[in-house]
Design a protein around this motif. Structure first.
Motif, PDB file in Angstrom:
ATOM      1  N   VAL A 166       0.443  -0.880  -0.163  1.00  0.00           N
ATOM      2  CA  VAL A 166       0.389  -0.265   0.394  1.00  0.00           C
ATOM      3  C   VAL A 166       0.671   1.270   0.068  1.00  0.00           C
ATOM      4  N   THR A 167       0.349   1.801  -0.921  1.00  0.00           N
ATOM      5  CA  THR A 167       1.161   3.743  -0.566  1.00  0.00           C
ATOM      6  C   THR A 167       1.303   4.393   0.538  1.00  0.00           C
ATOM      7  N   GLY A 168       2.053   4.479   1.487  1.00  0.00           N
ATOM      8  CA  GLY A 168       2.427   5.789   2.098  1.00  0.00           C
ATOM      9  C   GLY A 168       2.826   4.708   3.533  1.00  0.00           C
ATOM     10  N   THR A 169       2.392   3.620   3.766  1.00  0.00           N
ATOM     11  CA  THR A 169       2.619   3.089   5.044  1.00  0.00           C
ATOM     12  C   THR A 169       3.859   3.614   4.932  1.00  0.00           C
ATOM     13  N   GLY A 170       4.934   3.235   4.603  1.00  0.00           N
ATOM     14  CA  GLY A 170       6.831   3.810   4.420  1.00  0.00           C
ATOM     15  C   GLY A 170       6.298   5.519   5.159  1.00  0.00           C
ATOM     16  N   CYS A 171       6.125   6.142   4.172  1.00  0.00           N
ATOM     17  CA  CYS A 171       5.826   8.097   4.709  1.00  0.00           C
ATOM     18  C   CYS A 171       5.001   7.954   6.033  1.00  0.00           C
ATOM     19  N   VAL A 172       4.316   7.736   6.543  1.00  0.00           N
ATOM     20  CA  VAL A 172       3.100   7.515   7.643  1.00  0.00           C
ATOM     21  C   VAL A 172       4.076   7.391   8.758  1.00  0.00           C
ATOM     22  N   LEU A 173       4.870   6.422   8.496  1.00  0.00           N
ATOM     23  CA  LEU A 173       5.778   5.820   9.917  1.00  0.00           C
ATOM     24  C   LEU A 173       6.813   6.745  10.023  1.00  0.00           C
ATOM     25  N   GLY A 174       7.357   7.635   8.822  1.00  0.00           N
ATOM     26  CA  GLY A 174       8.126   9.283   9.729  1.00  0.00           C
ATOM     27  C   GLY A 174       6.786  10.175   9.698  1.00  0.00           C
ATOM     28  N   ALA A 175       6.266  10.582   9.652  1.00  0.00           N
ATOM     29  CA  ALA A 175       4.846  11.537  10.659  1.00  0.00           C
ATOM     30  C   ALA A 175       4.587  11.221  11.685  1.00  0.00           C
ATOM     31  N   LEU A 176       4.197   9.869  11.725  1.00  0.00           N
ATOM     32  CA  LEU A 176       4.120   9.210  13.640  1.00  0.00           C
ATOM     33  C   LEU A 176       5.868   9.416  14.297  1.00  0.00           C
ATOM     34  N   MET A 177       6.520   9.263  13.860  1.00  0.00           N
ATOM     35  CA  MET A 177       8.011   9.380  13.848  1.00  0.00           C
ATOM     36  C   MET A 177       8.309  11.073  14.877  1.00  0.00           C
ATOM     37  N   ALA A 178       7.802  11.851  13.216  1.00  0.00           N
ATOM     38  CA  ALA A 178       7.461  13.436  13.866  1.00  0.00           C
ATOM     39  C   ALA A 178       6.827  13.204  15.125  1.00  0.00           C
TER      40      ALA A 178
ATOM     41  N   LEU B 141       9.246  -0.376 -13.727  1.00  0.00           N
ATOM     42  CA  LEU B 141       8.549   0.611 -13.089  1.00  0.00           C
ATOM     43  C   LEU B 141       8.495   1.534 -13.130  1.00  0.00           C
ATOM     44  N   VAL B 142       7.128   2.250 -12.875  1.00  0.00           N
ATOM     45  CA  VAL B 142       6.725   2.784 -14.202  1.00  0.00           C
ATOM     46  C   VAL B 142       6.305   4.695 -13.451  1.00  0.00           C
ATOM     47  N   HIS B 143       6.982   5.148 -14.285  1.00  0.00           N
ATOM     48  CA  HIS B 143       6.809   7.207 -14.103  1.00  0.00           C
ATOM     49  C   HIS B 143       5.917   7.405 -14.500  1.00  0.00           C
ATOM     50  N   CYS B 144       5.243   8.092 -13.352  1.00  0.00           N
ATOM     51  CA  CYS B 144       3.717   8.560 -13.921  1.00  0.00           C
ATOM     52  C   CYS B 144       4.003  10.277 -13.064  1.00  0.00           C
ATOM     53  N   LEU B 145       3.641  10.756 -14.589  1.00  0.00           N
ATOM     54  CA  LEU B 145       3.971  12.532 -14.431  1.00  0.00           C
ATOM     55  C   LEU B 145       2.461  12.853 -14.554  1.00  0.00           C
ATOM     56  N   THR B 146       1.816  12.666 -13.655  1.00  0.00           N
ATOM     57  CA  THR B 146       0.009  12.596 -13.305  1.00  0.00           C
ATOM     58  C   THR B 146      -0.193  13.766 -12.222  1.00  0.00           C
ATOM     59  N   ASN B 147      -1.391  13.486 -12.576  1.00  0.00           N
ATOM     60  CA  ASN B 147      -2.607  14.692 -12.045  1.00  0.00           C
ATOM     61  C   ASN B 147      -2.356  14.690 -10.556  1.00  0.00           C
ATOM     62  N   ARG B 148      -2.747  15.443  -9.500  1.00  0.00           N
ATOM     63  CA  ARG B 148      -2.573  15.081  -8.366  1.00  0.00           C
ATOM     64  C   ARG B 148      -4.329  14.910  -7.597  1.00  0.00           C
ATOM     65  N   VAL B 149      -5.026  14.095  -7.795  1.00  0.00           N
ATOM     66  CA  VAL B 149      -6.312  14.379  -7.992  1.00  0.00           C
ATOM     67  C   VAL B 149      -6.711  12.947  -7.954  1.00  0.00           C
ATOM     68  N   THR B 150      -5.516  12.093  -8.679  1.00  0.00           N
ATOM     69  CA  THR B 150      -5.779  10.209  -8.632  1.00  0.00           C
ATOM     70  C   THR B 150      -4.964  10.307  -8.325  1.00  0.00           C
ATOM     71  N   VAL B 151      -3.671  10.495  -7.783  1.00  0.00           N
ATOM     72  CA  VAL B 151      -2.038  10.208  -8.203  1.00  0.00           C
ATOM     73  C   VAL B 151      -2.395   8.840  -6.810  1.00  0.00           C
ATOM     74  N   THR B 152      -3.204   9.371  -5.343  1.00  0.00           N
ATOM     75  CA  THR B 152      -2.622   8.255  -4.466  1.00  0.00           C
ATOM     76  C   THR B 152      -3.560   7.035  -5.157  1.00  0.00           C
ATOM     77  N   PRO B 153      -5.104   6.188  -6.213  1.00  0.00           N
ATOM     78  CA  PRO B 153      -5.913   5.627  -6.149  1.00  0.00           C
ATOM     79  C   PRO B 153      -4.187   5.285  -7.464  1.00  0.00           C
ATOM     80  N   MET B 154      -3.102   5.949  -8.475  1.00  0.00           N
ATOM     81  CA  MET B 154      -3.038   5.518  -9.118  1.00  0.00           C
ATOM     82  C   MET B 154      -1.930   4.307  -8.489  1.00  0.00           C
ATOM     83  N   ALA B 155      -0.921   4.983  -7.260  1.00  0.00           N
ATOM     84  CA  ALA B 155      -0.040   4.663  -7.230  1.00  0.00           C
ATOM     85  C   ALA B 155      -0.152   2.322  -6.540  1.00  0.00           C
TER      86      ALA B 155
END
Lengths: 268, 268, 268
Positions: free
Chosen positions: B191-203, C20-34
């Motif tokens: 899941v994207t963000g689980t590592g990033c969230v760890l950094g935020a919890l550390m802060a 490795l898929v590099h996405c130059l994409t919009n900020r509305v849907t970037v989280t579900p895309m990842a």
């Protein structure tokens, strides 16, 4: 008012017209905002490039300006978009997120307020900070109650036709009166974006009603009734957020005339 | 340490103080990060405009710098915010996302490292890339194990009071020792963000504890225990992510003294 | 074609190589895309800084350009990244979101089209607007059917090896033929990002197949079959979105040779 205001009919109009709502908004809550607008039947579009935003506003039915994460570019896009909306008499909503937190935000929010938004939405501290800056330039502490903010909201009515103060009880003010709304869920402030979405719903309903109270009340009732439906399925903030978006989209949402029983006039 | 470290008491302090955690972070994972901070009782704020970010940092209780999607503007905001945090002795966490992937990121991460973050978090490859750049300037391949990264993490302790290496087993290093943590879920890296969230919890935990090990360990235990609770409800990565955020917010989270049984000292 | 095209084998290759898929994409849907890219076994990376994006593209296996929320900086990053991809013969996908909505977008999309994307994806109105601008410079109305867009898609085949038109029935065009796909869910257009994710899946499958039809068809079949599985669990758009991401990740996804029964040749 009670006999004329039918939020259910307004929602039907919204679903039929599918207004294009252009949101110049923050990157933290932009995804749930787009999904909430889709859920109620509106068509969301978001763009921050100044040229693109200005052109998009010209074809949008309503505009939302949310100051959650301003950038140099998005601030220019906001200013140019607001000018287009003001010139074309298109409805636009100002959500001055965190306006009390930095001098930078107070300056930015005040500059936008001068273009006279159709409606303003914020929590009590934000409404007080925005009004103070507009009127006296004084600083403002955070953590105020909705009641504390009533005077500030009244002052903002010289800039905007409607002001919504979000809190445990939401308050709506127009030149015709002051209303308190009951309902909603205690989960709402525990999920990012529930306030921002309210601003977007105000813009969407503003695209289908010229009457300031109606647009504000329909947006708040829609959000509150969906929140109550969602609460039954919530096991925490994320499952609440998902159930809330599901409920916003329900065709059988009880957004009937009875919904206005939740609206209490405090002074008309 | 075992007798003094009580993550449950630290969480109570966090919920009482509700520290303002300013995140200069990437746009891919900013929404779950805001929700995770709200879930544990902290108050998230994100802004990238250099002037706004600098002013916001001055009133924040902790700062997170995450290099996932840097822009010209956000990099300037990061530098100015880190200067404020360093001058005010405010805790700040550096998460050098993808630092090994481009020269650009190595340069940016190294420049920030010079301001001596309170803590650093990354996977093994990121920790090795950051240390290499800091010390020898050599390039670094990706896909290393946590064990490979221990030497690099030790080198980074000359810049930072604490280093967390994320992997199948998380490792925490401070000047007092080196610990390995067990637990968590195999869904986390999917899941994207689980590592990033760890950094935020550390802060966030860094805002309520000056002791480097405590802040790191409490953040990791909170995330790991919630992940285990979430795994039982997961039918895939999205339902895991939702259940994880729900679990992060649970008041009955078993973040008790027993939680430290998951912490194994490798060298003290 | 039926005997050679095995989407299940292609998915196995994708999971093994984890492109490795590099996405130059919009900020509305970037989280579900990842999350969608992680779900199918690819490795997503997103960065908008021109220097960083150019370096990242050089080590990426595929590139996605999505014009949903362009900024001055991201447009420069897109141009420089597309040049790298073109020079290195790396697959890249162009998703001209909202290209018909503003002059600004038409100019930006046309400039990128000149670099000859491996594939193009859009709804009928977007495909028509992109082709019109490319060929005649005329403006284009919105709200067209997929059938209306077939001529435009054929015209775009002089720029791109494959064109996908998204709609109630998706259409795929290459120099070898024109196919219609059945399946999917009516919930898909009611959730932000389902179209954007299709573009990202096309880039990911493009990294493991040089055959234009195969990459497009595998991406669309994967998305459609997952959508059908998700529909059974959907109580609204948000629970559909969560179930869809869960289903994209399923190892037992019925992406077998039988899946191509959903693919109907309209002209070969």
């Amino acid at each position: 008012m009670g006999t004329r205001f039918d939020p259910s009919a307004l929602l039907e109009t919204l679903k039929t017209r599918a207004p294009l709502v252009h949101c110049l908004t923050n990157r933290v809550t932009v995804t749930p905002m787009a999904n909430a607008l889709l859920a109620i039947g509106a068509a969301p579009v978001m763009t921050d490039h100044p040229d693109d935003a200005e052109q998009m506003t010209a074809s949008a039915d309503a505009l939302l300006i949310n100051l959650g994460t301003p950038t140099q570019e998005s601030l220019e896009a906001m200013t140019r978009s607001v000018r287009v909306a003001a010139a074309d008499h298109r409805p636009w909503v100002l959500d001055p997120v965190g306006v009390g937190a930095t001098r930078f935000r107070r300056t930015a929010a005040h500059a936008l307020l001068e273009y006279q938004p159709t409606a303003v939405r914020g929590n009590a501290s934000e409404i007080m900070a925005l009004a103070d800056e507009a009127i006296t330039g004084r600083g403002v502490d955070t953590q105020h109650t909705v009641e504390d903010a009533t005077e500030a909201a009244n002052a903002l009515l010289s800039y905007s036709k409607g002001v919504a103060i979000s809190g445990q009880q939401d308050h709506l003010l127009t030149e015709l009166g002051h209303w308190q709304l009951t309902g909603g869920s205690a989960w709402q402030p525990r999920v990012t974006g529930t306030g921002c979405v309210l601003g977007a719903l105000m813009a969407a309903y503003g695209a289908v009603s010229d009457e300031p109270f109606e647009a504000l009340a329909a947006a708040h009732l829609h959000a509150a009734i969906a929140a109550e439906l969602a609460e039954a399925r919530a096991e925490g903030p994320a499952s609440f957020a998902s159930a809330w978006l599901d409920a916003l989209a329900r065709d059988d949402l009880a957004l009937t005339e009875r919904a206005i029983e939740r609206v209490h006039a405090l002074g008309v």
